[in-house]
Design an enzyme around this catalytic site. Structure first.
Site, short mmCIF file in Angstrom:
data_model
loop_
_atom_site.label_atom_id
_atom_site.label_comp_id
_atom_site.label_asym_id
_atom_site.label_seq_id
_atom_site.Cartn_x
_atom_site.Cartn_y
_atom_site.Cartn_z
CD GLU A 79 37.85 31.10 43.41
OE1 GLU A 79 38.39 31.98 44.10
OE2 GLU A 79 38.38 30.57 42.41
CB CYS A 111 40.78 28.51 39.96
SG CYS A 111 40.23 30.21 40.02
CB SER A 201 47.93 36.51 40.60
OG SER A 201 47.13 35.56 40.04
CG HIS A 233 42.95 28.20 36.02
ND1 HIS A 233 41.58 28.37 35.99
CD2 HIS A 233 43.44 29.19 36.83
CE1 HIS A 233 41.26 29.40 36.76
NE2 HIS A 233 42.36 29.91 37.27
CB SER A 308 44.92 32.23 43.82
OG SER A 308 45.12 32.66 42.51
N1 COA Z 1 47.10 46.41 22.74
C1 COA Z 1 47.53 45.15 23.04
N2 COA Z 1 47.89 44.76 24.28
C2 COA Z 1 47.83 45.68 25.27
C3 COA Z 1 47.39 47.00 25.02
C4 COA Z 1 47.01 47.35 23.69
N3 COA Z 1 46.58 48.57 23.37
N4 COA Z 1 47.43 47.67 26.20
C5 COA Z 1 47.88 46.81 27.13
N5 COA Z 1 48.13 45.61 26.57
C6 COA Z 1 48.59 44.38 27.23
C7 COA Z 1 49.77 44.59 28.18
O1 COA Z 1 50.98 44.68 27.50
C8 COA Z 1 49.65 43.34 29.03
O2 COA Z 1 50.14 42.24 28.33
P1 COA Z 1 51.34 41.36 28.97
O3 COA Z 1 50.82 40.90 30.30
O4 COA Z 1 51.51 40.26 27.98
O5 COA Z 1 52.51 42.27 29.11
C9 COA Z 1 48.13 43.12 29.12
O6 COA Z 1 47.56 43.88 28.04
C10 COA Z 1 47.51 43.60 30.42
O7 COA Z 1 47.95 44.89 30.65
P2 COA Z 1 48.42 45.37 32.12
O8 COA Z 1 48.92 46.75 32.01
O9 COA Z 1 49.31 44.34 32.73
O10 COA Z 1 46.99 45.37 32.83
P3 COA Z 1 46.59 45.70 34.31
O11 COA Z 1 47.75 46.14 35.12
O12 COA Z 1 45.39 46.55 34.22
O13 COA Z 1 46.19 44.23 34.86
C11 COA Z 1 45.11 42.10 34.69
C12 COA Z 1 45.05 43.58 34.35
C13 COA Z 1 43.82 41.45 34.24
C14 COA Z 1 46.28 41.47 33.94
C15 COA Z 1 45.32 41.92 36.22
O14 COA Z 1 44.34 42.62 36.93
C16 COA Z 1 45.21 40.49 36.61
O15 COA Z 1 46.12 39.73 36.39
N6 COA Z 1 44.06 40.09 37.19
C17 COA Z 1 43.61 38.76 37.50
C18 COA Z 1 44.64 37.74 37.79
C19 COA Z 1 43.94 36.53 38.29
O16 COA Z 1 42.84 36.25 37.87
N7 COA Z 1 44.56 35.83 39.22
C20 COA Z 1 43.91 34.77 39.93
C21 COA Z 1 43.73 33.52 39.24
S1 COA Z 1 45.15 32.76 38.65
#
Ligand code: COA
Length: 390
Positions: A79, A111, A201, A233, A308
């Site tokens: 992609e 993907c 997602s 994945h 996706s």
């Molecule tokens: N210690 C442990 N875990 C922690 C933490 C800490 N200090 N701080 C945050 N976390 C955890 C959160 O609880 C969360 O876990 P959960 O999802 O099990 O609840 C995780 O870390 C991510 O935190 P979040 O606040 O949801 O992060 P974000 O809003 O910045 O999002 C991603 C980050 C990566 C999750 C998001 O951008 C994403 O999903 N991106 C890509 C998705 C993707 O690739 N999709 C396409 C292909 S399928």
């Protein structure tokens, strides 16, 4: 007829960023990246690597001269393709010196592209048992500096040789799949970086998993007990765990332990490479095969593919006698241990250094990149590739 993975290898660039360093710089707790997302290191692609060279370097390590003359179909899942028209596979076909009597195409569905290639390869070999198919899964995952997806970037490629009577894993006939038009992650043709609705997602990835898994169980009458491991994945490694957790309680205590232990092992390479989009599922499979000493011939491995947009599929494979003899664990570990760590500012500099899009001529210094096959520049709107050993 038994059809499946005869050979499998991967390649990732020689640069990486430690997720703890990224977290400190972005003022988030390191555990968010290492535990919450489940990533330790992220591969960073230098300007001298692109999806074509990543795939060519991955395939170079698994193919011998007989394979090169027997391959009659090359399918390149990506992609992050480099051309709207010409297939990335045609460049790789040339760089590897494959037989000209071959079909070559590029496949795209986020993907899921490499899984489509794998399944199409199965059909091709069923009709042409002597044929060998080269399936390439290659991507550079770019979300952008200081974005929420930044910690889920990465770069790399998996190459698989698909044939009859494969040495590593046969693919079972039954698989279940699903398509729905949704906007959870996409990259318009004018953008270098992906757009993502992270929460949506995640929800859809799990939703698709549950649907294809339920359908698979119904059609095959197989249960969690029948699987030694399930590979997912993995855009980031926590994502697969979340999906597994939604079904794990259907299994006995012993099955739950086995699947959770094997999930941990199946993320070994992914947590050190990051997201390689369409190759991520196969990098997870490779992590499991090369790091779980207890695997045996006859073990059934489940595979969940998700791209996706979206397409999802659940399918399975059976490990073959002596499959361990055909893996390249040492070479893969050396590839990872010989990488160079970048500081955050070095990573930002590499990230922002991209090939020109205005048609200007560029000559790149490939001496900094230990890879055998590199992008050497652009001339007349054409990427120039070099194999340093030729
Ligand atoms: N210690 C442990 N875990 C922690 C933490 C800490 N200090 N701080 C945050 N976390 C955890 C959160 O609880 C969360 O876990 P959960 O999802 O099990 O609840 C995780 O870390 C991510 O935190 P979040 O606040 O949801 O992060 P974000 O809003 O910045 O999002 C991603 C980050 C990566 C999750 C998001 O951008 C994403 O999903 N991106 C890509 C998705 C993707 O690739 N999709 C396409 C292909 S399928």
């Amino acid at each position: 007829m038994k059809i499946g993975i005869d050979k499998i290898g991967f390649f990732t660039p020689n640069l990486y960023l430690d997720m703890n360093q990224l977290a400190l710089n972005r003022e988030v707790e390191p555990e968010k990246f290492t535990i919450g997302i489940g990533q330790e290191k992220m591969a960073v692609s230098p300007i001298t690597q692109d999806p074509v060279t990543l795939a060519a370097n991955a395939a170079l390590k698994i193919l011998n001269d007989d394979d090169k003359s027997d391959i009659d179909l090359v399918m390149f899942g990506t992609e992050s393709g480099i051309d709207h028209s010409k297939s990335a596979g045609v460049y790789v076909h040339h760089l590897l010196g494959l037989n000209s009597s071959a079909r070559t195409v590029e496949l795209k569905q986020a993907c899921y592209g490499a899984t489509a290639a794998l399944q199409l390869a199965k059909g091709h070999i069923a009709l042409n048992p002597e044929s060998k198919v080269l399936v390439l899964a290659s991507d550079i995952a770019r979300y952008g500096l200081q974005t929420s997806g930044e910690a889920t970037q990465g770069a790399g490629a998996v190459a698989m040789l698909i044939s009859a009577n494969p040495k590593i894993m046969t693919l079972e006939d039954k698989s279940t799949y699903l398509t729905a038009d949704i906007m959870d992650f996409w990259r318009p043709t004018y953008s270098e970086e992906a757009f993502v609705d992270g929460k949506y997602s995640n929800e859809q990835y799990i939703n698709f998993f549950q649907k294809v898994w339920q359908q698979y169980k119904k059609e095959t009458e197989l249960r969690l007990e029948d699987f030694t491991a399930i590979c997912y994945h993995l855009p980031y490694t926590k994502m697969g765990l979340k999906a597994l957790r939604t079904v794990i309680e259907d299994g006995s205590k012993e099955t739950q332990e086995r699947l959770l232990d094997n999930f941990e092992i199946s993320k070994t390479y992914n947590k050190n490479v990051g997201n390689i989009y369409t190759g991520s599922l196969y990098l997870s499979l490779l992590s499991l095969l090369e790091h779980q000493a207890n695997l045996e011939s006859g073990d059934r491995i489940g595979l969940y593919s998700y791209g996706s947009g979206a397409v999802g599929e659940f399918f399975s494979g059976i490990l073959q006698p002596c499959f361990k003899d055909y893996l390249q664990k040492e070479a893969h570990e050396k590839l990872l241990t010989s990488r160079k760590e970048l500081s955050v500012s070095e990573y930002e500099e590499v990230f922002l250094k991209t090939l020109p899009i205005d048609g200007s001529t560029v000559e790149l210094d490939v001496g900094q990149d230990p890879a055998e096959i590199c992008v050497a520049g652009i001339k007349g709107h054409m990427r120039q590739y070099i194999n340093k050993k030729q």
